[in-house]
Design a protein around this motif. Structure first.
Motif, short mmCIF file in Angstrom:
data_model
loop_
_atom_site.label_atom_id
_atom_site.label_comp_id
_atom_site.label_asym_id
_atom_site.label_seq_id
_atom_site.Cartn_x
_atom_site.Cartn_y
_atom_site.Cartn_z
N PRO A 51 6.52 -7.41 4.55
CA PRO A 51 5.72 -6.21 4.30
C PRO A 51 5.93 -5.09 5.32
CG PRO A 51 4.44 -8.17 3.83
CD PRO A 51 5.72 -8.65 4.46
N PRO A 52 6.01 -5.38 6.63
CA PRO A 52 6.26 -4.27 7.57
C PRO A 52 7.61 -3.58 7.33
CG PRO A 52 5.46 -6.18 8.76
CD PRO A 52 5.73 -6.62 7.36
N ASP A 53 8.62 -4.38 6.98
CA ASP A 53 9.93 -3.77 6.67
C ASP A 53 9.80 -2.83 5.47
OD1 ASP A 53 11.18 -5.13 8.72
OD2 ASP A 53 11.97 -6.72 7.42
N ARG A 54 9.10 -3.28 4.45
CA ARG A 54 8.93 -2.44 3.25
C ARG A 54 8.13 -1.18 3.57
NH1 ARG A 54 10.91 0.10 -0.57
NH2 ARG A 54 9.72 0.24 -2.49
N ILE A 69 -0.52 -1.52 5.78
CA ILE A 69 -0.56 -2.76 5.00
C ILE A 69 -2.01 -3.22 4.91
CG2 ILE A 69 0.26 -5.15 4.84
CD1 ILE A 69 2.57 -4.24 6.75
N GLU A 70 -2.58 -3.12 3.72
CA GLU A 70 -3.96 -3.60 3.53
C GLU A 70 -3.97 -5.12 3.52
OE1 GLU A 70 -6.75 -1.90 3.50
OE2 GLU A 70 -5.80 0.07 3.60
N PHE A 71 -3.06 -5.70 2.72
CA PHE A 71 -2.87 -7.14 2.68
C PHE A 71 -1.60 -7.42 1.88
CE2 PHE A 71 -6.16 -5.74 -0.24
CZ PHE A 71 -5.63 -6.05 -1.48
N ALA A 72 -1.11 -8.63 2.00
CA ALA A 72 0.09 -9.05 1.28
C ALA A 72 0.02 -10.56 1.12
CB ALA A 72 1.34 -8.63 2.04
N LYS A 73 0.85 -11.05 0.22
CA LYS A 73 0.86 -12.48 -0.05
C LYS A 73 2.29 -12.94 -0.29
CE LYS A 73 -2.69 -15.04 -2.16
NZ LYS A 73 -3.57 -15.32 -3.28
N LYS A 74 2.68 -14.03 0.36
CA LYS A 74 4.00 -14.62 0.13
C LYS A 74 3.90 -15.49 -1.12
CE LYS A 74 7.76 -16.77 2.61
NZ LYS A 74 8.18 -17.31 3.90
N VAL A 75 4.80 -15.24 -2.09
CA VAL A 75 4.73 -15.91 -3.38
C VAL A 75 6.12 -16.31 -3.87
CG1 VAL A 75 2.65 -14.66 -4.09
CG2 VAL A 75 4.88 -13.73 -4.66
N PHE A 76 6.16 -17.24 -4.81
CA PHE A 76 7.36 -17.51 -5.57
C PHE A 76 7.38 -16.53 -6.74
CE2 PHE A 76 6.99 -21.76 -3.62
CZ PHE A 76 8.27 -21.86 -3.11
N ASN A 77 8.53 -16.14 -7.17
CA ASN A 77 8.69 -15.21 -8.30
C ASN A 77 7.94 -13.89 -8.07
OD1 ASN A 77 9.95 -17.43 -9.56
ND2 ASN A 77 8.00 -18.09 -10.41
N GLU A 124 -0.16 -10.49 9.89
CA GLU A 124 0.77 -9.83 10.80
C GLU A 124 0.80 -10.56 12.13
OE1 GLU A 124 2.07 -5.39 12.16
OE2 GLU A 124 0.08 -5.67 11.34
N LYS A 125 2.01 -10.90 12.55
CA LYS A 125 2.19 -11.55 13.85
C LYS A 125 2.55 -10.47 14.85
CE LYS A 125 3.73 -15.85 11.82
NZ LYS A 125 4.04 -15.63 10.44
N PRO A 126 2.01 -10.56 16.05
CA PRO A 126 2.35 -9.55 17.04
C PRO A 126 3.85 -9.60 17.38
CG PRO A 126 0.80 -11.17 17.94
CD PRO A 126 1.10 -11.56 16.54
N THR A 127 4.42 -8.44 17.58
CA THR A 127 5.83 -8.35 17.97
C THR A 127 5.94 -8.54 19.48
OG1 THR A 127 5.70 -5.98 18.35
CG2 THR A 127 6.27 -6.70 16.11
#
Length: 158
Positions: A51-54, A69-77, A124-127
């Motif tokens: 998500p940060p890259d996008r 980024i409000e929120f995101a989810k890792k998914v298949f398809n 989000e993980k800290p850089t």
């Protein structure tokens, strides 16, 4: 001739099956982004990157402010999940343009739809830069604390 033809047909079928399996097992992210320049409008999309890259990719000279980024989810398809989200959001919220991924909705409304989809919520993980900045502030804070303590000791000693 029929044997060669059937061999080619079977090869094509196997390639199609492998391609479909790859697509079905493809991981990516569905995301909800906001932008202070687009009051009340959210961008709902998918990416095979993070998500940060996008969000960084979207911040071009034609966009007045970066996306949050409000929120995101890792998914298949992810493409399939994105299409499902768009159908639901089109039905229950206002889609700004039928050919674009922008919806007039609150993050809370969109989150309810995200919660219906299987996947792992992205956090989000800290850089390293964030860690360095935190460590720097911590060191500065300790220095000020020691300095102020010595100052108070000197004042109290007088």
């Amino acid at each position: 001739m029929d044997v060669v033809f059937n061999t080619h047909i079977n090869t094509i079928k196997q390639i199609k099956i492998r391609t479909i399996k790859k697509l079905m097992n493809k991981e990516g992210y569905i995301y909800c982004f906001s932008n202070e320049a687009y009051n009340g409008i959210l961008k709902i999309g998918m990416t095979e990157r993070t998500p940060p890259d996008r969000a960084r990719e979207l911040y071009t000279t034609s966009i007045p402010a970066p996306f949050k980024i409000e929120f995101a989810k890792k998914v298949f398809n992810p493409k399939e999940k994105e299409a499902t989200l768009h159908k639901l959001l089109t039905q229950y919220t206002e889609r700004i343009n039928p050919k674009r991924e922008f919806f007039r909705a609150s993050p809370e409304e969109v989150k309810r739809f995200f919660d219906l989809i299987d996947g792992e919520l992205w956090i989000e993980k800290p850089t390293q830069e964030d860690d360095d900045r935190t460590n720097c502030f911590s060191v500065i804070s300790k220095c000020f604390t020691k300095h102020n303590k010595k100052k108070r000791e000197n004042i109290n000693a007088k």
